[in-house]
Design an enzyme around this catalytic site. Structure first.
Site, PDB file in Angstrom:
ATOM      1  N   TYR A 119     -12.368  23.335  -3.089  1.00  0.00           N
ATOM      2  CA  TYR A 119     -12.329  22.944  -1.617  1.00  0.00           C
ATOM      3  C   TYR A 119     -12.022  24.051  -0.987  1.00  0.00           C
ATOM      4  CZ  TYR A 119     -11.563  20.963   2.768  1.00  0.00           C
ATOM      5  OH  TYR A 119     -11.782  20.602   4.083  1.00  0.00           O
ATOM      6  N   LYS A 155     -18.479  21.186  20.645  1.00  0.00           N
ATOM      7  CA  LYS A 155     -19.196  22.201  19.783  1.00  0.00           C
ATOM      8  C   LYS A 155     -20.161  21.652  18.863  1.00  0.00           C
ATOM      9  CE  LYS A 155     -18.199  25.801  16.275  1.00  0.00           C
ATOM     10  NZ  LYS A 155     -17.279  26.244  15.523  1.00  0.00           N
ATOM     11  N   VAL A 179      -7.267  32.769  22.662  1.00  0.00           N
ATOM     12  CA  VAL A 179      -8.238  33.632  23.206  1.00  0.00           C
ATOM     13  C   VAL A 179      -9.172  32.367  23.640  1.00  0.00           C
ATOM     14  CG1 VAL A 179      -7.723  35.569  21.758  1.00  0.00           C
ATOM     15  CG2 VAL A 179      -9.141  33.755  20.803  1.00  0.00           C
TER      16      VAL A 179
HETATM   17  P1  FAD Z   1       0.718  33.072  17.230  1.00  0.00           P
HETATM   18  O1  FAD Z   1       0.012  32.355  18.302  1.00  0.00           O
HETATM   19  O2  FAD Z   1       0.965  34.408  17.282  1.00  0.00           O
HETATM   20  O3  FAD Z   1       2.234  32.402  17.589  1.00  0.00           O
HETATM   21  C1  FAD Z   1       3.479  33.088  16.920  1.00  0.00           C
HETATM   22  C2  FAD Z   1       4.639  32.347  17.277  1.00  0.00           C
HETATM   23  O4  FAD Z   1       5.614  32.692  16.498  1.00  0.00           O
HETATM   24  C3  FAD Z   1       4.782  32.494  18.827  1.00  0.00           C
HETATM   25  O5  FAD Z   1       5.484  31.345  19.490  1.00  0.00           O
HETATM   26  C4  FAD Z   1       6.015  33.546  19.065  1.00  0.00           C
HETATM   27  O6  FAD Z   1       6.679  33.488  19.868  1.00  0.00           O
HETATM   28  C5  FAD Z   1       6.856  33.097  17.765  1.00  0.00           C
HETATM   29  N1  FAD Z   1       7.661  34.310  16.945  1.00  0.00           N
HETATM   30  C6  FAD Z   1       7.215  35.484  16.309  1.00  0.00           C
HETATM   31  N2  FAD Z   1       8.400  36.030  16.179  1.00  0.00           N
HETATM   32  C7  FAD Z   1       9.375  35.158  16.198  1.00  0.00           C
HETATM   33  C8  FAD Z   1      10.830  35.345  16.169  1.00  0.00           C
HETATM   34  N3  FAD Z   1      11.179  36.655  15.509  1.00  0.00           N
HETATM   35  N4  FAD Z   1      11.662  34.409  16.512  1.00  0.00           N
HETATM   36  C9  FAD Z   1      11.099  33.465  16.976  1.00  0.00           C
HETATM   37  N5  FAD Z   1       9.779  33.099  17.317  1.00  0.00           N
HETATM   38  C10 FAD Z   1       8.895  34.114  17.059  1.00  0.00           C
HETATM   39  N6  FAD Z   1      -8.963  29.939  15.222  1.00  0.00           N
HETATM   40  C11 FAD Z   1      -9.945  29.265  15.428  1.00  0.00           C
HETATM   41  O7  FAD Z   1      -9.733  27.938  14.804  1.00  0.00           O
HETATM   42  N7  FAD Z   1     -10.989  29.336  16.150  1.00  0.00           N
HETATM   43  C12 FAD Z   1     -11.224  30.458  16.676  1.00  0.00           C
HETATM   44  O8  FAD Z   1     -12.272  30.828  17.282  1.00  0.00           O
HETATM   45  C13 FAD Z   1     -10.285  31.602  16.486  1.00  0.00           C
HETATM   46  N8  FAD Z   1     -10.486  32.825  17.322  1.00  0.00           N
HETATM   47  C14 FAD Z   1      -9.466  33.948  16.919  1.00  0.00           C
HETATM   48  C15 FAD Z   1      -9.763  35.135  17.656  1.00  0.00           C
HETATM   49  C16 FAD Z   1      -8.989  35.970  17.488  1.00  0.00           C
HETATM   50  C17 FAD Z   1      -9.087  37.614  17.836  1.00  0.00           C
HETATM   51  C18 FAD Z   1      -7.688  35.802  16.594  1.00  0.00           C
HETATM   52  C19 FAD Z   1      -6.611  37.066  16.369  1.00  0.00           C
HETATM   53  C20 FAD Z   1      -7.444  34.634  16.332  1.00  0.00           C
HETATM   54  C21 FAD Z   1      -8.283  33.609  16.321  1.00  0.00           C
HETATM   55  N9  FAD Z   1      -8.115  32.310  15.585  1.00  0.00           N
HETATM   56  C22 FAD Z   1      -9.184  31.254  15.918  1.00  0.00           C
HETATM   57  C23 FAD Z   1      -7.019  32.040  15.123  1.00  0.00           C
HETATM   58  C24 FAD Z   1      -5.905  31.227  16.127  1.00  0.00           C
HETATM   59  O9  FAD Z   1      -6.039  31.715  17.227  1.00  0.00           O
HETATM   60  C25 FAD Z   1      -4.799  31.205  15.450  1.00  0.00           C
HETATM   61  O10 FAD Z   1      -4.577  30.635  14.028  1.00  0.00           O
HETATM   62  C26 FAD Z   1      -3.552  30.204  16.039  1.00  0.00           C
HETATM   63  O11 FAD Z   1      -3.555  30.512  17.301  1.00  0.00           O
HETATM   64  C27 FAD Z   1      -2.382  29.947  15.438  1.00  0.00           C
HETATM   65  O12 FAD Z   1      -1.621  31.034  15.484  1.00  0.00           O
HETATM   66  P2  FAD Z   1      -0.181  30.937  15.270  1.00  0.00           P
HETATM   67  O13 FAD Z   1       0.491  29.957  15.769  1.00  0.00           O
HETATM   68  O14 FAD Z   1      -0.109  31.206  13.636  1.00  0.00           O
HETATM   69  O15 FAD Z   1       0.585  32.314  15.644  1.00  0.00           O
END
Ligand code: FAD
Length: 521
Positions: free
Chosen positions: A457, A79, A48
């Protein structure tokens, strides 16, 4: 499960968590570990426009990446602080900066400020960063040097410390904003160059052995993928840890009710518009709106509680806030799972990222939590015996950091003087995490210090609590009574030194735009 060292890691999920994990494991263990990452081409990632903690620099340093390597590729900006608007009431703002608090005569400067501060603004009187944010300055000079000698860039620090080991020693003066999806792609390139195998496919089944450990995952087109250690980076779905291994999710919703967000990516001519080097969190009727400046656009979104606001109303509010530039931009509605998995590591599966847990993004902790989890994974990496103590240590470190962050966020809502809507009124009577009520009572007599904040921590130093309490203004605070009979000369000098230094830095530092244009050239 063979009695050999677990040297085959399978990561499922290719968002920020997946690729941060893959790249860090490669940087830590090189070819002694084989790493395969499976990511769906169809299920999207969360991205985002993210803001971070200043500790993120340890991540890039560990990978030996310089700002000029990765920042331009991720539309990154600096930042220096979080700017909170309207949390006390309309028109009020304050900063929570990346800057250690000074002391005078053995007392924190905030005590002196409460007793007899030079102005109404604790953030401007006690920190130089507030002035740099107001004036859009860069934390670096055009020759690349840091803004000030006081902020030593790793000088005198032992190399290779993790961020928890660094805490309290130094406060690096800035963090970054970037596009998480671009960072994931950048780190994918880094990881693949170092031997990580990338498979674009969907995991359809997770097969367990007779002990309930993961034996392999089954993909739609690439068949079975076997490994020793499986890392669940599948986001809010928690495909491996929560779904296959049945680990329960502990919700934080009773103390942090925001469970939804709507986001827009608003185009911006950065050169013409200029931008502040900080994240802004503007309080709204049922939550708050983030504003994150990136190169070429602003990431903005309304974080709200569905019990208090319908998605249509949230989108309308956000569009009004963003103005006409956002008229043609599509809105992204996101349901957030707030809380943490009961254990983040069970058997041979570790969840990192949103699958492990998430609190709302008010203090930009999502990527910090990922970074922390990966450091802990490296520190507790198992051998052939998979000693359970390593998992236990890992699980308590991860649970503590999340519980601590949760508590810090609750302080923002409890502390906010604003009470003009049902949402803000309810923040004053809602349940609090255990022990927080008692801590708040103590802080009213003695400002937060290392002995009276959350004891494990969690990335937030005591001065961060002070900033939030002084800024949000709803909890009465008082200075140490000892100041009534103390000499205030040293404090006066310190306030004057901060004022002079802030002026000097505002006058001599380039604007953030000028510096980043140079970096990107
Ligand atoms: P996701 O980005 O959801 O990735 C999930 C992955 O899993 C994708 O590649 C998808 O394709 C894969 N996947 C899912 N199911 C399967 C399957 N069955 N088989 C194969 N692949 C699969 N963090 C900050 O540090 N600062 C911020 O300002 C911030 N703002 C945010 C605002 C919002 C509204 C939200 C919701 C989150 C925010 N975050 C922020 C958190 C941050 O965006 C996430 O922690 C970060 O992007 C990591 O996401 P992720 O990789 O855990 O999950």
């Amino acid at each position: 499960m063979s009695a050999k060292n677990p040297d085959r890691v399978v990561i499922v999920g290719g968002g920020t968590a997946g690729w941060m994990t893959a790249s860090y494991l490669k940087a830590a263990f090189g070819d002694r570990l084989s790493v395969t990452l499976v990511e769906s081409g169809k299920i999207g990632t969360i991205g985002v426009g993210e803001a971070t903690f200043s500790d993120i620099r340890h991540f890039f340093e560990f990978l030996d990446l310089k700002e000029e390597d990765w920042m331009p590729a991720c539309n990154a900006t600096y930042k220096l602080a979080v700017r909170f608007e309207d949390w006390r009431g309309p028109g009020h703002h304050f900063y929570h900066p990346f800057e250690q608090l000074r002391s005078a005569g053995g007392f924190p400067l905030t005590d002196w400020w409460l007793r007899n501060g030079p102005s109404e603004r604790f953030d401007k009187d006690c920190f130089v960063m507030a002035s740099l944010c107001d004036n859009g300055r860069s934390p670096r000079r055009l020759d690349g040097s840091l803004l000030d000698q006081d902020f030593a860039e790793g000088a005198g620090e032992p190399a290779g410390l993790t961020m928890s080991e660094h805490q309290g020693k130094t406060q690096f003066p800035y963090a970054y904003h970037f596009e998480a999806a671009l960072l994931a792609e950048y780190l994918a390139g880094y990881s693949i160059d170092r031997g990580v195998r990338r498979i674009v496919d969907e995991v359809r089944h997770v097969r367990l052995d007779e002990r309930g450990w993961i034996d392999h995952v089954v993909t739609k087109e690439h068949g079975q993928i076997h490994g020793d250690l499986f890392v669940d980076c599948t986001g809010f779905r928690g495909v491996l840890l929560n779904q296959a291994l049945d680990v329960p999710f502990v919700s934080y919703q009773d103390t942090l009710p925001n469970d939804s967000a709507v986001a827009l990516q608003v185009p911006l001519d950065t050169e013409k518009a200029g931008f502040r080097p900080c994240t802004t969190a503007t309080a709204q009727k049922a939550g708050w709106i983030w504003t994150i400046p990136l190169i070429g656009r602003i990431g903005t979104g309304y974080v709200y509680a569905k019990d208090y606001c319908e998605p249509e109303e949230a989108e309308r509010t956000l569009r009004e806030f963003a103005g006409p530039r956002a008229a043609e931009v599509e809105a992204n509605h996101i349901r957030m799972r707030i809380g943490r998995s009961e254990q983040s590591w069970k058997n041979n599966c570790v969840a990192v990222g949103l699958s492990s847990g998430f609190v709302e993004p008010l203090e930009s902790t999502g990527i910090f939590l990922i970074h922390h989890a990966i450091e802990q994974l490296v520190k507790h990496f198992p051998a052939a015996d998979w000693h359970p103590r390593l998992r236990e240590r890992y699980n308590s470190a991860v649970a503590n950091v999340m519980d601590g962050v949760r508590e810090f966020l609750v302080v923002h809502y409890k502390g906010a003087a604003r009470d003009d809507t049902r949402y803000w009124k309810d923040t004053k009577t809602r349940a609090m995490p255990d022990a927080l009520a008692e801590r708040i009572e103590r802080w009213q007599v003695q400002l937060p210090d290392s002995e009276n904040v959350f004891p494990y921590y969690h990335g937030l130093p005591p001065y961060s609590y002070m900033c939030v309490l002084l800024g949000t203004g709803g909890i009465p605070l008082r200075p140490s009574p000892a100041l009534n009979i103390s000499d205030e000369t040293a404090a006066r000098k310190e306030f004057a030194a901060i004022r002079d230094k802030a002026k000097f830095l505002v006058d001599t530092l380039p604007s953030q735009y000028e510096y980043l244009a140079e970096l990107r050239a």
